[in-house]
Scaffold this motif. Sequence first.
Motif, PDB file in Angstrom:
ATOM      1  N   MET A  26      11.771  23.382  -4.083  1.00 25.89           N
ATOM      2  CA  MET A  26      11.814  23.748  -5.494  1.00 25.89           C
ATOM      3  C   MET A  26      13.216  23.504  -6.045  1.00 25.89           C
ATOM      4  O   MET A  26      14.194  23.732  -5.352  1.00 25.89           O
ATOM      5  N   ILE A  27      13.261  23.088  -7.278  1.00 30.24           N
ATOM      6  CA  ILE A  27      14.527  22.853  -7.954  1.00 30.24           C
ATOM      7  C   ILE A  27      14.650  23.886  -9.063  1.00 30.24           C
ATOM      8  O   ILE A  27      13.740  24.050  -9.887  1.00 30.24           O
ATOM      9  N   LYS A  28      15.783  24.594  -9.066  1.00 30.92           N
ATOM     10  CA  LYS A  28      16.007  25.666 -10.027  1.00 30.92           C
ATOM     11  C   LYS A  28      16.857  25.133 -11.169  1.00 30.92           C
ATOM     12  O   LYS A  28      17.897  24.507 -10.937  1.00 30.92           O
ATOM     13  N   LEU A  29      16.410  25.384 -12.400  1.00 32.45           N
ATOM     14  CA  LEU A  29      17.135  24.969 -13.590  1.00 32.45           C
ATOM     15  C   LEU A  29      17.592  26.188 -14.380  1.00 32.45           C
ATOM     16  O   LEU A  29      16.887  27.193 -14.462  1.00 32.45           O
ATOM     17  N   PHE A  30      18.768  26.069 -14.971  1.00 31.50           N
ATOM     18  CA  PHE A  30      19.348  27.102 -15.833  1.00 31.50           C
ATOM     19  C   PHE A  30      19.146  26.668 -17.274  1.00 31.50           C
ATOM     20  O   PHE A  30      19.385  25.507 -17.621  1.00 31.50           O
ATOM     21  N   ILE A  31      18.695  27.593 -18.113  1.00 31.75           N
ATOM     22  CA  ILE A  31      18.575  27.331 -19.543  1.00 31.75           C
ATOM     23  C   ILE A  31      19.380  28.398 -20.267  1.00 31.75           C
ATOM     24  O   ILE A  31      19.089  29.585 -20.154  1.00 31.75           O
ATOM     25  N   GLY A  32      20.415  27.990 -20.985  1.00 27.66           N
ATOM     26  CA  GLY A  32      21.287  28.925 -21.694  1.00 27.66           C
ATOM     27  C   GLY A  32      21.229  28.704 -23.196  1.00 27.66           C
ATOM     28  O   GLY A  32      20.783  27.661 -23.674  1.00 27.66           O
ATOM     29  N   GLY A  33      21.708  29.705 -23.934  1.00 25.12           N
ATOM     30  CA  GLY A  33      21.746  29.623 -25.390  1.00 25.12           C
ATOM     31  C   GLY A  33      20.473  30.098 -26.047  1.00 25.12           C
ATOM     32  O   GLY A  33      20.184  29.741 -27.193  1.00 25.12           O
ATOM     33  N   LEU A  34      19.693  30.905 -25.346  1.00 23.01           N
ATOM     34  CA  LEU A  34      18.415  31.377 -25.877  1.00 23.01           C
ATOM     35  C   LEU A  34      18.603  32.536 -26.845  1.00 23.01           C
ATOM     36  O   LEU A  34      19.547  33.328 -26.719  1.00 23.01           O
ATOM     37  N   ALA A  35      17.684  32.662 -27.795  1.00 24.59           N
ATOM     38  CA  ALA A  35      17.687  33.780 -28.740  1.00 24.59           C
ATOM     39  C   ALA A  35      17.333  35.067 -28.008  1.00 24.59           C
ATOM     40  O   ALA A  35      16.646  35.039 -26.979  1.00 24.59           O
ATOM     41  N   ASP A  36      17.772  36.211 -28.540  1.00 25.52           N
ATOM     42  CA  ASP A  36      17.532  37.485 -27.855  1.00 25.52           C
ATOM     43  C   ASP A  36      16.082  37.958 -27.935  1.00 25.52           C
ATOM     44  O   ASP A  36      15.671  38.838 -27.194  1.00 25.52           O
ATOM     45  N   ASN A  37      15.274  37.355 -28.796  1.00 22.84           N
ATOM     46  CA  ASN A  37      13.875  37.777 -28.919  1.00 22.84           C
ATOM     47  C   ASN A  37      12.904  36.766 -28.308  1.00 22.84           C
ATOM     48  O   ASN A  37      11.719  36.771 -28.619  1.00 22.84           O
ATOM     49  N   ILE A  38      13.386  35.925 -27.410  1.00 23.74           N
ATOM     50  CA  ILE A  38      12.560  34.869 -26.807  1.00 23.74           C
ATOM     51  C   ILE A  38      11.487  35.473 -25.901  1.00 23.74           C
ATOM     52  O   ILE A  38      11.719  36.493 -25.246  1.00 23.74           O
ATOM     53  N   GLN A  39      10.335  34.852 -25.874  1.00 26.48           N
ATOM     54  CA  GLN A  39       9.241  35.258 -24.998  1.00 26.48           C
ATOM     55  C   GLN A  39       9.037  34.185 -23.936  1.00 26.48           C
ATOM     56  O   GLN A  39       9.208  32.993 -24.202  1.00 26.48           O
ATOM     57  N   GLU A  40       8.646  34.606 -22.743  1.00 25.95           N
ATOM     58  CA  GLU A  40       8.449  33.677 -21.637  1.00 25.95           C
ATOM     59  C   GLU A  40       7.447  32.586 -21.986  1.00 25.95           C
ATOM     60  O   GLU A  40       7.661  31.412 -21.674  1.00 25.95           O
ATOM     61  N   MET A  41       6.371  32.955 -22.639  1.00 22.76           N
ATOM     62  CA  MET A  41       5.326  31.980 -22.961  1.00 22.76           C
ATOM     63  C   MET A  41       5.839  30.913 -23.923  1.00 22.76           C
ATOM     64  O   MET A  41       5.523  29.730 -23.762  1.00 22.76           O
ATOM     65  N   ASP A  42       6.634  31.309 -24.915  1.00 23.22           N
ATOM     66  CA  ASP A  42       7.196  30.333 -25.858  1.00 23.22           C
ATOM     67  C   ASP A  42       8.081  29.322 -25.129  1.00 23.22           C
ATOM     68  O   ASP A  42       7.985  28.121 -25.361  1.00 23.22           O
ATOM     69  N   LEU A  43       8.916  29.828 -24.241  1.00 26.51           N
ATOM     70  CA  LEU A  43       9.812  28.955 -23.481  1.00 26.51           C
ATOM     71  C   LEU A  43       9.012  28.068 -22.525  1.00 26.51           C
ATOM     72  O   LEU A  43       9.290  26.873 -22.391  1.00 26.51           O
ATOM     73  N   ALA A  44       8.009  28.627 -21.887  1.00 24.45           N
ATOM     74  CA  ALA A  44       7.181  27.855 -20.947  1.00 24.45           C
ATOM     75  C   ALA A  44       6.476  26.710 -21.658  1.00 24.45           C
ATOM     76  O   ALA A  44       6.433  25.580 -21.146  1.00 24.45           O
ATOM     77  N   ILE A  45       5.930  26.958 -22.823  1.00 23.62           N
ATOM     78  CA  ILE A  45       5.243  25.912 -23.581  1.00 23.62           C
ATOM     79  C   ILE A  45       6.229  24.822 -23.986  1.00 23.62           C
ATOM     80  O   ILE A  45       5.953  23.626 -23.849  1.00 23.62           O
ATOM     81  N   PHE A  46       7.403  25.217 -24.456  1.00 25.45           N
ATOM     82  CA  PHE A  46       8.428  24.274 -24.897  1.00 25.45           C
ATOM     83  C   PHE A  46       8.888  23.373 -23.749  1.00 25.45           C
ATOM     84  O   PHE A  46       8.975  22.159 -23.897  1.00 25.45           O
ATOM     85  N   VAL A  47       9.137  23.951 -22.591  1.00 22.92           N
ATOM     86  CA  VAL A  47       9.657  23.195 -21.456  1.00 22.92           C
ATOM     87  C   VAL A  47       8.558  22.383 -20.772  1.00 22.92           C
ATOM     88  O   VAL A  47       8.790  21.253 -20.333  1.00 22.92           O
ATOM     89  N   SER A  48       7.360  22.920 -20.706  1.00 21.49           N
ATOM     90  CA  SER A  48       6.279  22.251 -19.963  1.00 21.49           C
ATOM     91  C   SER A  48       5.828  20.942 -20.601  1.00 21.49           C
ATOM     92  O   SER A  48       5.104  20.166 -19.970  1.00 21.49           O
ATOM     93  N   LEU A  49       6.257  20.663 -21.809  1.00 19.55           N
ATOM     94  CA  LEU A  49       5.966  19.369 -22.431  1.00 19.55           C
ATOM     95  C   LEU A  49       6.685  18.233 -21.706  1.00 19.55           C
ATOM     96  O   LEU A  49       6.315  17.073 -21.844  1.00 19.55           O
ATOM     97  N   HIS A  50       7.714  18.585 -20.916  1.00 21.77           N
ATOM     98  CA  HIS A  50       8.552  17.575 -20.271  1.00 21.77           C
ATOM     99  C   HIS A  50       8.507  17.622 -18.746  1.00 21.77           C
ATOM    100  O   HIS A  50       9.169  16.831 -18.089  1.00 21.77           O
ATOM    101  N   GLY A  51       7.778  18.555 -18.164  1.00 21.44           N
ATOM    102  CA  GLY A  51       7.668  18.648 -16.712  1.00 21.44           C
ATOM    103  C   GLY A  51       6.868  19.880 -16.324  1.00 21.44           C
ATOM    104  O   GLY A  51       6.737  20.826 -17.103  1.00 21.44           O
ATOM    105  N   LYS A  52       6.345  19.860 -15.113  1.00 21.85           N
ATOM    106  CA  LYS A  52       5.514  20.974 -14.630  1.00 21.85           C
ATOM    107  C   LYS A  52       6.401  22.121 -14.132  1.00 21.85           C
ATOM    108  O   LYS A  52       7.240  21.933 -13.258  1.00 21.85           O
ATOM    109  N   ILE A  53       6.180  23.310 -14.666  1.00 23.33           N
ATOM    110  CA  ILE A  53       6.948  24.503 -14.310  1.00 23.33           C
ATOM    111  C   ILE A  53       6.180  25.292 -13.254  1.00 23.33           C
ATOM    112  O   ILE A  53       4.975  25.514 -13.386  1.00 23.33           O
ATOM    113  N   GLU A  54       6.885  25.746 -12.219  1.00 17.33           N
ATOM    114  CA  GLU A  54       6.276  26.616 -11.210  1.00 17.33           C
ATOM    115  C   GLU A  54       6.528  28.089 -11.536  1.00 17.33           C
ATOM    116  O   GLU A  54       5.628  28.899 -11.494  1.00 17.33           O
TER     117      GLU A  54
END
Length: 106
Positions: A1-29
């Motif tokens: 597994m490769i671990k990625l860091f994502i910084g600069g997120l808003a304080d009200n971010i939800q996991e599902m919103d981030l997962a949908i945004f990132v999963s457009l470019h690769g499969k998230i485990e």
Amino acid sequence: MIKLFIGGLADNIQEMDLAIFVSLHGKIETIKVVRDRATGKCKGYAFIEVINQSDASNIISMLNGETFKGNVITVKQSAEEAPKKVFKPKPSGGQPPKSKRPRVQR
């Protein structure tokens, strides 16, 4: 597994919103948004894990420097963590541990 860091997120971010945004470019485990224990607000960063390097590279190249929910985000491969120290509890009962060498009587 490769671990990625994502910084600069808003304080009200939800996991599902981030997962949908990132999963457009690769499969998230896995995904872990780091939150403040007292308030539950995002501390501004998250970690995701992907299976292969090609997904990781694609996510980094497509999303690093992009705007998400009004914030410019940073996406990079996370540094390997150092092995954690094993916690060894002290003996209870108020007595110090027995010495392995006998005491010399003077």
